[in-house]
Scaffold this motif. Structure first.
Motif, PDB file in Angstrom:
ATOM      1  N   TYR A  27      47.012  39.337  37.731  1.00  0.00           N
ATOM      2  CA  TYR A  27      48.219  39.281  38.553  1.00  0.00           C
ATOM      3  C   TYR A  27      47.873  38.948  40.007  1.00  0.00           C
ATOM      4  O   TYR A  27      46.761  39.219  40.474  1.00  0.00           O
ATOM      5  CB  TYR A  27      48.929  40.625  38.560  1.00  0.00           C
ATOM      6  CG  TYR A  27      49.806  40.933  37.375  1.00  0.00           C
ATOM      7  CD1 TYR A  27      51.183  41.095  37.525  1.00  0.00           C
ATOM      8  CD2 TYR A  27      49.262  41.105  36.094  1.00  0.00           C
ATOM      9  CE1 TYR A  27      51.988  41.423  36.451  1.00  0.00           C
ATOM     10  CE2 TYR A  27      50.064  41.421  35.013  1.00  0.00           C
ATOM     11  CZ  TYR A  27      51.428  41.580  35.194  1.00  0.00           C
ATOM     12  OH  TYR A  27      52.224  41.902  34.128  1.00  0.00           O
ATOM     13  N   GLU A  28      48.858  38.408  40.708  1.00  0.00           N
ATOM     14  CA  GLU A  28      48.860  38.409  42.169  1.00  0.00           C
ATOM     15  C   GLU A  28      49.622  39.653  42.584  1.00  0.00           C
ATOM     16  O   GLU A  28      50.774  39.840  42.190  1.00  0.00           O
ATOM     17  CB  GLU A  28      49.540  37.152  42.700  1.00  0.00           C
ATOM     18  CG  GLU A  28      49.657  37.090  44.212  1.00  0.00           C
ATOM     19  CD  GLU A  28      50.380  35.842  44.689  1.00  0.00           C
ATOM     20  OE1 GLU A  28      49.921  34.734  44.350  1.00  0.00           O
ATOM     21  OE2 GLU A  28      51.420  35.983  45.362  1.00  0.00           O
ATOM     22  N   VAL A  29      48.993  40.512  43.366  1.00  0.00           N
ATOM     23  CA  VAL A  29      49.558  41.823  43.678  1.00  0.00           C
ATOM     24  C   VAL A  29      49.931  41.907  45.149  1.00  0.00           C
ATOM     25  O   VAL A  29      49.111  41.623  46.029  1.00  0.00           O
ATOM     26  CB  VAL A  29      48.573  42.949  43.327  1.00  0.00           C
ATOM     27  CG1 VAL A  29      49.137  44.303  43.742  1.00  0.00           C
ATOM     28  CG2 VAL A  29      48.254  42.928  41.829  1.00  0.00           C
ATOM     29  N   HIS A  30      51.174  42.305  45.402  1.00  0.00           N
ATOM     30  CA  HIS A  30      51.659  42.555  46.759  1.00  0.00           C
ATOM     31  C   HIS A  30      51.974  44.035  46.869  1.00  0.00           C
ATOM     32  O   HIS A  30      52.608  44.621  45.984  1.00  0.00           O
ATOM     33  CB  HIS A  30      52.913  41.726  47.050  1.00  0.00           C
ATOM     34  CG  HIS A  30      52.652  40.260  47.068  1.00  0.00           C
ATOM     35  ND1 HIS A  30      52.523  39.537  48.233  1.00  0.00           N
ATOM     36  CD2 HIS A  30      52.491  39.366  46.041  1.00  0.00           C
ATOM     37  CE1 HIS A  30      52.296  38.268  47.946  1.00  0.00           C
ATOM     38  NE2 HIS A  30      52.273  38.141  46.627  1.00  0.00           N
ATOM     39  N   GLY A  31      51.538  44.642  47.955  1.00  0.00           N
ATOM     40  CA  GLY A  31      51.756  46.066  48.134  1.00  0.00           C
ATOM     41  C   GLY A  31      52.464  46.371  49.434  1.00  0.00           C
ATOM     42  O   GLY A  31      52.200  45.730  50.462  1.00  0.00           O
ATOM     43  N   ASP A  50      40.459  39.151  51.919  1.00  0.00           N
ATOM     44  CA  ASP A  50      40.950  38.439  53.097  1.00  0.00           C
ATOM     45  C   ASP A  50      42.120  37.552  52.668  1.00  0.00           C
ATOM     46  O   ASP A  50      41.946  36.668  51.823  1.00  0.00           O
ATOM     47  CB  ASP A  50      39.833  37.588  53.694  1.00  0.00           C
ATOM     48  CG  ASP A  50      40.219  36.981  55.036  1.00  0.00           C
ATOM     49  OD1 ASP A  50      41.428  36.778  55.278  1.00  0.00           O
ATOM     50  OD2 ASP A  50      39.304  36.695  55.830  1.00  0.00           O
ATOM     51  N   PRO A  51      43.315  37.805  53.195  1.00  0.00           N
ATOM     52  CA  PRO A  51      44.482  37.011  52.771  1.00  0.00           C
ATOM     53  C   PRO A  51      44.327  35.524  53.052  1.00  0.00           C
ATOM     54  O   PRO A  51      45.059  34.704  52.479  1.00  0.00           O
ATOM     55  CB  PRO A  51      45.645  37.630  53.559  1.00  0.00           C
ATOM     56  CG  PRO A  51      45.004  38.352  54.697  1.00  0.00           C
ATOM     57  CD  PRO A  51      43.670  38.817  54.198  1.00  0.00           C
ATOM     58  N   ARG A  52      43.376  35.156  53.925  1.00  0.00           N
ATOM     59  CA  ARG A  52      43.147  33.735  54.201  1.00  0.00           C
ATOM     60  C   ARG A  52      42.293  33.068  53.140  1.00  0.00           C
ATOM     61  O   ARG A  52      42.199  31.833  53.099  1.00  0.00           O
ATOM     62  CB  ARG A  52      42.473  33.592  55.573  1.00  0.00           C
ATOM     63  CG  ARG A  52      43.345  34.081  56.736  1.00  0.00           C
ATOM     64  CD  ARG A  52      42.530  34.192  58.005  1.00  0.00           C
ATOM     65  NE  ARG A  52      41.489  35.229  57.881  1.00  0.00           N
ATOM     66  CZ  ARG A  52      40.674  35.585  58.862  1.00  0.00           C
ATOM     67  NH1 ARG A  52      40.756  34.984  60.046  1.00  0.00           N
ATOM     68  NH2 ARG A  52      39.760  36.529  58.673  1.00  0.00           N
ATOM     69  N   ASP A  55      41.418  32.226  47.206  1.00  0.00           N
ATOM     70  CA  ASP A  55      41.373  32.913  45.909  1.00  0.00           C
ATOM     71  C   ASP A  55      41.906  34.341  45.972  1.00  0.00           C
ATOM     72  O   ASP A  55      41.852  35.067  44.977  1.00  0.00           O
ATOM     73  CB  ASP A  55      39.930  32.937  45.386  1.00  0.00           C
ATOM     74  CG  ASP A  55      39.388  31.541  45.105  1.00  0.00           C
ATOM     75  OD1 ASP A  55      40.167  30.692  44.637  1.00  0.00           O
ATOM     76  OD2 ASP A  55      38.195  31.300  45.371  1.00  0.00           O
ATOM     77  N   ALA A  56      42.412  34.739  47.135  1.00  0.00           N
ATOM     78  CA  ALA A  56      42.914  36.104  47.289  1.00  0.00           C
ATOM     79  C   ALA A  56      44.114  36.347  46.380  1.00  0.00           C
ATOM     80  O   ALA A  56      44.978  35.485  46.224  1.00  0.00           O
ATOM     81  CB  ALA A  56      43.294  36.365  48.741  1.00  0.00           C
ATOM     82  N   ARG A  57      44.151  37.556  45.785  1.00  0.00           N
ATOM     83  CA  ARG A  57      45.281  37.920  44.920  1.00  0.00           C
ATOM     84  C   ARG A  57      45.874  39.270  45.287  1.00  0.00           C
ATOM     85  O   ARG A  57      46.742  39.781  44.579  1.00  0.00           O
ATOM     86  CB  ARG A  57      44.847  37.926  43.452  1.00  0.00           C
ATOM     87  CG  ARG A  57      44.540  36.532  42.913  1.00  0.00           C
ATOM     88  CD  ARG A  57      44.301  36.540  41.415  1.00  0.00           C
ATOM     89  NE  ARG A  57      43.078  37.255  41.064  1.00  0.00           N
ATOM     90  CZ  ARG A  57      43.045  38.390  40.384  1.00  0.00           C
ATOM     91  NH1 ARG A  57      44.169  38.971  39.981  1.00  0.00           N
ATOM     92  NH2 ARG A  57      41.893  38.964  40.086  1.00  0.00           N
ATOM     93  N   LEU A  58      45.417  39.868  46.401  1.00  0.00           N
ATOM     94  CA  LEU A  58      45.983  41.134  46.866  1.00  0.00           C
ATOM     95  C   LEU A  58      46.477  40.959  48.295  1.00  0.00           C
ATOM     96  O   LEU A  58      45.703  40.552  49.175  1.00  0.00           O
ATOM     97  CB  LEU A  58      44.937  42.247  46.822  1.00  0.00           C
ATOM     98  CG  LEU A  58      45.385  43.599  47.394  1.00  0.00           C
ATOM     99  CD1 LEU A  58      46.527  44.199  46.573  1.00  0.00           C
ATOM    100  CD2 LEU A  58      44.215  44.572  47.477  1.00  0.00           C
TER     101      LEU A  58
END
Length: 342
Positions: A27-31, A50-52, A55-58
């Motif tokens: 999943y791509e997870v947003h919190g 790192d959101p930049r 490949d980030a998914r959190l």
């Protein structure tokens, strides 16, 4: 297609385990987390990306369940496929001191989130964290059809949120479910909750850092399971063909005294030499026996707990014994995976 999930309360015990589970599933997870003047994300530091990074998914966002406009804007931007609501003031004892705030975040906060989903016209599935505290003095064992009689502001707020979720499911055709979770613990449990208070005190007494553990009602009967198993049940509830509420529980009963005795014995200590009654920890009212019947979840979701209270006690005490060994050490000298994440 990568599925997107939004977790409110991601920095809490359940939120951190759920984030781990969903990331492992691709999943791509947003919190969502509340803005605070101190760091409150230790449970998810090991998941940080790192959101930049392409490949980030959190991804973490500042928001609060008291701000519906902010919730609506975020939902429209993220467009999650699944929303898990795990936020709100979560301590039964504290709810007697902060009843209005508890009702605002635990009860009305759910309505704000459901209304934000509806206003944003999202096609997503919604999970609400209901609680065994809703049952209060209802006869044990309790299942999905047991009549609720809460005995705390927290339990009353959870019951309001529970029925609000059912109302949006029936009234607007939303895939909205509630998981009625009985007590579930882990080394990530907050230190003010009774199980973690016990395991941490045992570790500190064993290390010679303190002498006594001060407790309230030792006769309260609870059904204690292991949090990582319970968040898998949350996920399973959103994968079905139709929305339905489920109880998650072990079906076994332990008193607080049983938990205390098991924790001290595991550390090789005599509990009677170290436990003291303190009336300050007694609540104005106390729920009856809270023991869950999770047969529907086993039958329809294939969910069944494997870690029972005896093993849970050992897991928590061992983790706190290890944690106490690092107390007082400079942060630069601590292991890279510190604090322990369970």
């Amino acid at each position: 297609m990568t599925r997107r999930a939004l977790i409110t309360g991601i920095t809490g015990q359940d939120g951190s385990y759920l984030a781990e589970l969903l990331l492992a599933k691709g999943y791509e997870v947003h919190g969502l987390r509340r803005r605070a003047s101190t760091f409150n994300s230790s449970r998810i530091e090991h998941l940080y990306q790192d959101p930049r990074d392409p490949d980030a998914r959190l991804f973490l966002h500042y928001a609060d369940l008291t701000d519906e406009s902010r919730l609506t804007r975020l939902l429209r931007r993220i467009e999650p496929h699944e929303v898990y609501n795990l936020a709100g003031q979560s301590h039964v004892g504290v709810s007697f001191d902060e009843p209005e705030y508890t009702g605002d975040t635990v009860g009305l906060g759910v309505v704000r989130l459901l209304e934000a989903i509806r206003t944003a016209d999202l096609d997503c599935r919604f999970y609400q964290a209901s609680s065994s505290a809703m049952f209060g003095v209802a006869p044990a064992p309790q299942d999905e059809d047991t009549v609720c009689r809460p005995l705390s502001p927290y339990g009353a707020a959870k019951l309001y949120a529970h029925w609000a979720t059912a109302t949006y499911r029936e009234g607007y055709g939303m895939y909205a479910v509630s998981g009625i979770l009985f007590n579930h613990e882990s080394p990530r449990r907050g230190e003010t909750f009774v199980t973690r208070k016990i395991s941490r005190a045992v570790a500190r007494i064993q290390a010679g850092l303190t002498d006594y553990l001060y407790m309230g009602n030792l006769d309260a009967v609870r059904d204690w399971g292991y949090a990582p198993e319970y968040v898998e049940g949350m996920w399973r509830m959103l994968q079905g063909d139709r929305p339905r509420d489920y109880v998650l529980a072990t079906g076994r009963s332990f008193t607080v005294r049983d938990f205390v005795v098991a924790a001290f014995e595991h550390a090789g200590l005599d509990w009677e030499k170290h436990v003291r009654l303190d009336e300050r920890y007694l609540r104005p009212t106390e729920s009856g026996e809270l023991i869950g019947d999770a047969r529907r979840a086993e039958r329809e979701l294939g969910w069944r707990p494997t870690v029972h209270t005896e093993e849970l006690v050992r897991i928590m005490v061992d983790a706190d014994v290890e944690a106490v060994q690092h107390e007082g050490r400079p942060w630069v000298d601590r292991p890279r995976n510190w604090p322990p994440v369970g």
